[in-house]
Scaffold this active site. Sequence first.
Site, PDB file in Angstrom:
ATOM      1  N   HIS A 268       0.840  -1.204   0.000  1.00 11.89           N
ATOM      2  CA  HIS A 268       0.000   0.000   0.000  1.00 11.89           C
ATOM      3  C   HIS A 268       0.879   1.260   0.000  1.00 11.89           C
ATOM      4  CE1 HIS A 268      -3.661   2.354   1.243  1.00 11.89           C
ATOM      5  NE2 HIS A 268      -2.737   3.148   1.746  1.00 11.89           N
ATOM      6  N   GLU A 269       1.798   1.308   0.927  1.00 10.88           N
ATOM      7  CA  GLU A 269       2.641   2.508   1.034  1.00 10.88           C
ATOM      8  C   GLU A 269       3.566   2.642  -0.176  1.00 10.88           C
ATOM      9  OE1 GLU A 269       1.667   4.595   3.181  1.00 10.88           O
ATOM     10  OE2 GLU A 269       0.466   3.215   4.404  1.00 10.88           O
ATOM     11  N   HIS A 272       1.795   4.714  -2.666  1.00 13.20           N
ATOM     12  CA  HIS A 272       1.890   6.159  -2.367  1.00 13.20           C
ATOM     13  C   HIS A 272       3.262   6.688  -2.769  1.00 13.20           C
ATOM     14  CE1 HIS A 272      -1.867   6.968  -0.308  1.00 13.20           C
ATOM     15  NE2 HIS A 272      -1.681   6.013   0.588  1.00 13.20           N
ATOM     16  N   GLU A 298      -4.694   7.993  -2.665  1.00 14.41           N
ATOM     17  CA  GLU A 298      -5.154   6.699  -2.159  1.00 14.41           C
ATOM     18  C   GLU A 298      -5.496   5.751  -3.312  1.00 14.41           C
ATOM     19  OE1 GLU A 298      -4.796   6.042   0.927  1.00 14.41           O
ATOM     20  OE2 GLU A 298      -6.046   4.296   1.343  1.00 14.41           O
TER      21      GLU A 298
HETATM   22 MG    MG Z   1      -3.083   5.365   2.229  1.00  8.02          MG
END
Ligand code: MG
Length: 498
Positions: A268-269, A272, A298
């Site tokens: 997830h990160e 980003h 996101e």
């Molecule tokens: Mg996030």
Amino acid sequence: MEKPFQNKFVLEVLERYKVIWSIEHAMALLSWDSETYMPEDGVEERSVAFSQLDLLKQKFLTEENFMKLVDRANEEGDLNEYEKGVLRVLNREIRVYRLLPPRLVEELAKITQEAKIVWRNARINNNFQVFQPFLEKIFSLSRECADYLGYKEHPYDALLDLYEEGLTSKDVSQIFDSIKNRLKIILDKIQSEKVFSGKHSLEELEYDKKVMEKVNFWVAEKLGYDKKRFRIDVSAHPFTIHMGIKDARITTRYEGKDFKASLFSTIHEYGHALYGLQHNEAFIFTPLANGPSLGLHESQSRFWENVIGRSRAFCAAIYPFLKENLNVLENYSIEDLYRYFNIVRPTLIRVDADEVTYNFHILVRYNLEKSLIKGEVKVNELPTLWNNMVEETLGIRPKTDSEGVLQDIHWSLGSIGYFPTYTIGTILSAQVRHNILQDIPDFYEKISRLEFGEVKEWLRHKIHYWGAMYPPKELIKRMLGEDINPEYFIKYLEEKYF
Ligand code: MG
């Protein structure tokens, strides 16, 4: 390539902006350090240093000469899109500081600094009462902010706009209305079929943290992280900080069991981080070196985490390495792993929720904060309302406030209007997938070979490169050919789970 910034007033604005950029750069490092390596007792001095830097930033941004210069640049007739983007972002920032009285900014800063600590203890001790007066103050100050910032229909819109430019509560409600019932149908079907429902035995198995770290770094390497521009550290709540367009830092978590929590935090990160690392390099030191909204940011983390990370192709591709290294997988097949990654069941904690139930958690928060800002409900009614709404939407009821209304940090920080951006991001991630499949039909074959070059190029070209140049709604339309459309998200889930 044509030089993006040419207008002499814009160039002067950017030259002066460098000091603001530098303050933000320093603040980013302080935040990163606070969550990773700072010894616990450093917090007192750190929060003073941080808030002083914030004040300094505000001072430079609202300094008379700087604002005049920005206004002068605003008057220029033939600015290009890059220059217009710079001014749009700066005008938005300056507007907020101009409209909010310093007294209000200071009061909010002060109460949220205290509230963060009170909230932490309230959650540990399951004691809403101690947090209540802080929350009352935060909501009443936030309402004041909304009134100063102005809105057309709902005070909540003024706050929402701070995170998701141009988005209104009408838009958000429409989005939820279009997915709510269909998500319920998907959830009911999954629960009746028992393939992805229930608990998975891997959730309880303990892993070796050192080995898990090795797995995370291996996966990050496969996704193609550039060690010269990227760090991975550890924190209780994973996050990404962009120091600049050549320095992205993520954190991940190691709780010791249920290894997917650690793995998916990393992926997830990574999503980003990649966003920030793929901006147009000409945006260095400018306000454009950023995503245009939290929802778009996101969308990238969710895309990597869910669309790629939770796909069958990815699961099969990483299985051999995982099996070789993680003892817990000894008796599990690829199919077991895929089911474990995609278990769906109503749970109480948002951050651990699956793809299907996640948006119900957001819906509860959205409805509550909207009513609170409008003054339709009171803070002391929150715990009961929360529990009722969770029960209504998910069919389970929190037994304590710690696993109910006290679970998220956001309100204690004064982040009201933030939650809907998680749903926006989730929906957009499926929309990105739809578009990628048009352009890269062998997308999943590529994933199964752990080849991400073309996918990353696509994301760079369509989304990342543009930074904050266009308002989010415009970027979405330009790059994905239409407005945000929840249809793709529902289709994606149906395809996956039916
Ligand atoms: Mg996030």
